[in-house]
Design a protein around this motif. Sequence first.
Motif, PDB file in Angstrom:
ATOM      1  N   ALA A 228       6.961 -41.073  26.927  1.00  0.00           N
ATOM      2  CA  ALA A 228       5.917 -42.077  26.704  1.00  0.00           C
ATOM      3  C   ALA A 228       4.548 -41.400  26.591  1.00  0.00           C
ATOM      4  N   VAL A 229       4.303 -40.413  27.436  1.00  0.00           N
ATOM      5  CA  VAL A 229       3.046 -39.667  27.359  1.00  0.00           C
ATOM      6  C   VAL A 229       2.993 -38.887  26.043  1.00  0.00           C
ATOM      7  N   PHE A 230       4.108 -38.262  25.682  1.00  0.00           N
ATOM      8  CA  PHE A 230       4.173 -37.511  24.428  1.00  0.00           C
ATOM      9  C   PHE A 230       3.875 -38.424  23.248  1.00  0.00           C
ATOM     10  N   ASP A 231       4.411 -39.626  23.268  1.00  0.00           N
ATOM     11  CA  ASP A 231       4.189 -40.575  22.172  1.00  0.00           C
ATOM     12  C   ASP A 231       2.691 -40.811  21.964  1.00  0.00           C
ATOM     13  N   ALA A 232       1.980 -41.056  23.040  1.00  0.00           N
ATOM     14  CA  ALA A 232       0.536 -41.286  22.931  1.00  0.00           C
ATOM     15  C   ALA A 232      -0.183 -40.012  22.490  1.00  0.00           C
ATOM     16  N   GLU A 233       0.238 -38.882  23.044  1.00  0.00           N
ATOM     17  CA  GLU A 233      -0.420 -37.612  22.744  1.00  0.00           C
ATOM     18  C   GLU A 233      -0.234 -37.210  21.281  1.00  0.00           C
ATOM     19  N   TYR A 234       1.000 -37.322  20.784  1.00  0.00           N
ATOM     20  CA  TYR A 234       1.215 -36.891  19.402  1.00  0.00           C
ATOM     21  C   TYR A 234       0.475 -37.809  18.435  1.00  0.00           C
ATOM     22  N   ARG A 235       0.391 -39.090  18.755  1.00  0.00           N
ATOM     23  CA  ARG A 235      -0.364 -40.006  17.894  1.00  0.00           C
ATOM     24  C   ARG A 235      -1.839 -39.613  17.837  1.00  0.00           C
ATOM     25  N   ASP A 236      -2.393 -39.237  18.985  1.00  0.00           N
ATOM     26  CA  ASP A 236      -3.782 -38.809  19.032  1.00  0.00           C
ATOM     27  C   ASP A 236      -3.985 -37.532  18.225  1.00  0.00           C
ATOM     28  N   HIS A 237      -3.082 -36.567  18.381  1.00  0.00           N
ATOM     29  CA  HIS A 237      -3.197 -35.322  17.622  1.00  0.00           C
ATOM     30  C   HIS A 237      -3.097 -35.583  16.116  1.00  0.00           C
ATOM     31  N   LEU A 238      -2.151 -36.398  15.705  1.00  0.00           N
ATOM     32  CA  LEU A 238      -2.008 -36.685  14.273  1.00  0.00           C
ATOM     33  C   LEU A 238      -3.217 -37.426  13.716  1.00  0.00           C
ATOM     34  N   ARG A 239      -3.761 -38.358  14.497  1.00  0.00           N
ATOM     35  CA  ARG A 239      -4.955 -39.077  14.060  1.00  0.00           C
ATOM     36  C   ARG A 239      -6.104 -38.097  13.838  1.00  0.00           C
ATOM     37  N   ALA A 240      -6.286 -37.180  14.774  1.00  0.00           N
ATOM     38  CA  ALA A 240      -7.374 -36.202  14.660  1.00  0.00           C
ATOM     39  C   ALA A 240      -7.143 -35.246  13.488  1.00  0.00           C
ATOM     40  N   ILE A 241      -5.913 -34.794  13.307  1.00  0.00           N
ATOM     41  CA  ILE A 241      -5.598 -33.904  12.189  1.00  0.00           C
ATOM     42  C   ILE A 241      -5.843 -34.611  10.861  1.00  0.00           C
TER      43      ILE A 241
ATOM     44  N   VAL B 278      -9.598 -34.782  10.121  1.00  0.00           N
ATOM     45  CA  VAL B 278     -10.133 -33.502   9.639  1.00  0.00           C
ATOM     46  C   VAL B 278      -9.713 -33.283   8.186  1.00  0.00           C
ATOM     47  N   MET B 279      -8.452 -33.558   7.890  1.00  0.00           N
ATOM     48  CA  MET B 279      -7.970 -33.386   6.518  1.00  0.00           C
ATOM     49  C   MET B 279      -8.711 -34.310   5.545  1.00  0.00           C
ATOM     50  N   ALA B 280      -8.967 -35.543   5.964  1.00  0.00           N
ATOM     51  CA  ALA B 280      -9.659 -36.504   5.106  1.00  0.00           C
ATOM     52  C   ALA B 280     -11.101 -36.080   4.839  1.00  0.00           C
ATOM     53  N   SER B 281     -11.683 -35.326   5.774  1.00  0.00           N
ATOM     54  CA  SER B 281     -13.064 -34.871   5.591  1.00  0.00           C
ATOM     55  C   SER B 281     -13.154 -33.656   4.674  1.00  0.00           C
ATOM     56  N   GLY B 282     -12.006 -33.124   4.275  1.00  0.00           N
ATOM     57  CA  GLY B 282     -11.982 -32.002   3.351  1.00  0.00           C
ATOM     58  C   GLY B 282     -11.624 -30.678   3.985  1.00  0.00           C
ATOM     59  N   CYS B 283     -11.586 -30.639   5.299  1.00  0.00           N
ATOM     60  CA  CYS B 283     -11.174 -29.419   6.017  1.00  0.00           C
ATOM     61  C   CYS B 283     -11.901 -28.204   5.432  1.00  0.00           C
ATOM     62  N   ALA B 284     -13.233 -28.300   5.404  1.00  0.00           N
ATOM     63  CA  ALA B 284     -14.026 -27.319   4.666  1.00  0.00           C
ATOM     64  C   ALA B 284     -14.471 -26.100   5.462  1.00  0.00           C
TER      65      ALA B 284
ATOM     66  N   VAL C 290     -10.252 -25.824  10.489  1.00  0.00           N
ATOM     67  CA  VAL C 290      -8.931 -25.189  10.559  1.00  0.00           C
ATOM     68  C   VAL C 290      -8.581 -24.880  12.012  1.00  0.00           C
ATOM     69  N   ALA C 291      -9.559 -24.406  12.772  1.00  0.00           N
ATOM     70  CA  ALA C 291      -9.332 -24.097  14.184  1.00  0.00           C
ATOM     71  C   ALA C 291      -8.971 -25.351  14.969  1.00  0.00           C
ATOM     72  N   GLU C 292      -9.601 -26.463  14.648  1.00  0.00           N
ATOM     73  CA  GLU C 292      -9.289 -27.730  15.327  1.00  0.00           C
ATOM     74  C   GLU C 292      -7.860 -28.163  15.023  1.00  0.00           C
ATOM     75  N   ILE C 293      -7.458 -28.057  13.768  1.00  0.00           N
ATOM     76  CA  ILE C 293      -6.087 -28.413  13.412  1.00  0.00           C
ATOM     77  C   ILE C 293      -5.105 -27.478  14.113  1.00  0.00           C
ATOM     78  N   PHE C 294      -5.411 -26.177  14.104  1.00  0.00           N
ATOM     79  CA  PHE C 294      -4.540 -25.208  14.776  1.00  0.00           C
ATOM     80  C   PHE C 294      -4.390 -25.551  16.251  1.00  0.00           C
ATOM     81  N   ARG C 295      -5.490 -25.859  16.920  1.00  0.00           N
ATOM     82  CA  ARG C 295      -5.450 -26.201  18.341  1.00  0.00           C
ATOM     83  C   ARG C 295      -4.589 -27.439  18.597  1.00  0.00           C
ATOM     84  N   ARG C 296      -4.747 -28.423  17.737  1.00  0.00           N
ATOM     85  CA  ARG C 296      -3.971 -29.653  17.887  1.00  0.00           C
ATOM     86  C   ARG C 296      -2.477 -29.395  17.664  1.00  0.00           C
ATOM     87  N   VAL C 297      -2.153 -28.611  16.652  1.00  0.00           N
ATOM     88  CA  VAL C 297      -0.749 -28.293  16.366  1.00  0.00           C
ATOM     89  C   VAL C 297      -0.149 -27.477  17.513  1.00  0.00           C
ATOM     90  N   HIS C 298      -0.925 -26.545  18.041  1.00  0.00           N
ATOM     91  CA  HIS C 298      -0.454 -25.739  19.168  1.00  0.00           C
ATOM     92  C   HIS C 298      -0.165 -26.629  20.390  1.00  0.00           C
TER      93      HIS C 298
END
Length: 73
Positions: free
Chosen positions: A10-23, A26-32, A37-45
Amino acid sequence: MESLRDELLAVFDAEYRDHLRAIRAVMASGCASRRDVAEIFRRVHSLKGAARAVELPGVESVAHTLENRLSGL
């Protein structure tokens, strides 16, 4: 009563949703920038570690692969 794994999932469900939303944001902003890239890497890690904790090897594997690709950037 829920098992410990159910509670962790249940905690993972909330956490992964938050990480995907943030990723996605960042992608929608152009990831410029390197910071983006570091933020996405941190979230994926973090997602990889969380997947390992709840024994979801498929998610862990995908996150690991993505993390490796991001490290090249």
